[in-house]
Design an enzyme around this catalytic site. Structure first.
Site, PDB file in Angstrom:
ATOM      1  N   ALA A   1     -29.902  79.265  51.564  1.00 32.53           N
ATOM      2  CA  ALA A   1     -29.317  77.932  51.651  1.00 32.53           C
ATOM      3  C   ALA A   1     -30.042  77.021  50.669  1.00 32.53           C
ATOM      4  CB  ALA A   1     -29.419  77.380  53.074  1.00 32.53           C
ATOM      5  N   LYS A   2     -29.424  75.907  50.336  1.00 34.73           N
ATOM      6  CA  LYS A   2     -30.022  74.939  49.424  1.00 34.73           C
ATOM      7  C   LYS A   2     -29.349  73.594  49.642  1.00 34.73           C
ATOM      8  CE  LYS A   2     -32.982  74.932  45.845  1.00 34.73           C
ATOM      9  NZ  LYS A   2     -34.288  75.638  45.798  1.00 34.73           N
TER      10      LYS A   2
END
Length: 372
Positions: free
Chosen positions: A75-76
């Site tokens: 994720a980011k």
């Protein structure tokens, strides 16, 4: 852009865009793949953040967690805002509030470009949750990644595993949190740092730069340290200086096929995310230059994050020495394994590392019934 075009067989599973009229903040969270665990990745702040950029980096996190065989998902997050603005805290608090449905149940924020340990403390305060963001100051029970320099430390450890560093020449593009920490560790391991750079230019000295002086200047002047040191050259000189180890530790997409054909080095250790193009990787392999992929070489941050996640609600602080020892042992073993895998499979190191990571993610997806 059409967000649906970002989606393939791996993800993203979820893309959340948020905005705040009062501060002008815009932001995005991309949860790429959670087959091996909840979403975990850094959060960056820049006026130039895009959804496509964050999605690309979220995918890197999927492979990075799987590559080091730790159980979190890719994720980011990104905030479209100037980190030097006096309204930074207000924008950060607005971003955290807007994502309170996802954070920290589905995603835990981390430090990336434009954010500091104090910013992590601000997010924790805004959400009244110590587990909302990793990288807070030690005074709040956090594991201060930047202060420890875990990513740069790991980059140097990887290089030392593959090429005994004592007396070797090292060039580093970038002198931020990663580049500076890497330079410090390279010097401790006996290497000669012959080049560094920041946005203000490059320093090149074939006889070796004074790393201790540079680090002191950086503490006082930040990116301007290179100018304070003196004899600044144009950016790019740090990439072309003859060296034994080259560390691109700035931004993505800095080494293309043409530049790859000009590099005078034996080993490239990717400190930044996505610094070399696929074409450049093929050129480097053909020239016999070993490349340690980003999600293997710069995974010190995720190893540290795993310790932080494990202890985020604990009253007992994490021992930094334990973290650095784990970063060293995990990354050294991983790098050696990937080099061997690339040779046995007859592929580039990037392809070998990605194949191995994908095999692990696919196995988890099958076990969960997400694919046939």
């Amino acid at each position: 852009m059409d967000v649906l075009e970002l989606m393939d067989e791996w993800g993203p599973e979820k893309v959340v865009c948020v905005s705040d009229r009062r501060t002008g903040m815009k932001g995005v969270l991309v949860i790429d793949n959670t087959a091996r665990g909840m979403g975990k990745g850094g959060t960056r702040m820049s006026p130039h953040v895009t959804v496509a950029e964050i999605a690309r980096l979220a995918r890197v996190m999927t492979w990075k967690w799987a590559g080091v065989d730790l159980f979190f998902g890719g994720a980011k997050a990104g905030i479209v805002f100037d980190p030097s603005s006096p309204d930074k805290e207000s924008a950060l608090r607005a971003f955290a509030r807007k994502l309170s449905n996802e954070v920290p149940r589905e995603y835990v924020l981390g430090l990336d470009m434009g954010l500091t340990e104090r910013d992590a403390a601000i997010v924790q305060d805004e959400l009244s949750d110590r587990g909302a963001m990793m990288g807070a100051p030690a005074q709040l029970g956090g594991l201060p990644y930047d202060e420890l320099g875990v990513t740069g430390y790991g980059v140097a450890e990887v290089a030392d595993e593959l090429v005994v560093l004592r007396g070797k020449r090292v060039a580093i593009q970038g002198f931020g949190a990663v580049g500076a920490a890497a330079a410090k560790r390279f010097a401790e391991l006996g290497a000669v740092v012959v080049a560094v750079s920041s946005v203000h230019g490059a320093l090149v000295d074939p006889s070796g730069l004074d790393v201790a002086r540079l680090l002191k200047l950086r503490a006082e002047f930040g990116d301007l340290a290179v100018k304070e040191y003196g004899a600044v050259r144009t950016l790019g000189a740090e990439l072309r200086v003859p060296c034994d180890v080259l560390v691109p530790a700035a931004l993505q997409d800095v080494i293309d096929a043409e530049l790859a054909g000009e590099l005078d080095t034996a080993l490239v250790v990717e400190g930044a995310n996505l610094p070399t193009s696929a074409a450049a990787q093929e050129v480097l392999a053909a020239r016999g230059i070993t490349v340690v992929p980003d999600f293997i070489a710069n995974a010190g941050g995720v190893v540290a994050a795993a310790f932080g996640m494990d202890a985020r609600y604990s009253p007992f602080p994490v021992n930094p020495a334990t973290v650095l020892e784990a970063v060293s042992s995990k990354l050294r073993a991983n790098a050696a394994n990937i080099i061997a895998e690339a040779r046995s499979r007859g592929t580039t190191t990037h392809v070998a590392a990605r194949d191995l990571a994908q095999e692990r993610v696919l196995a988890a997806m099958k076990l969960r019934g997400r694919v046939a």
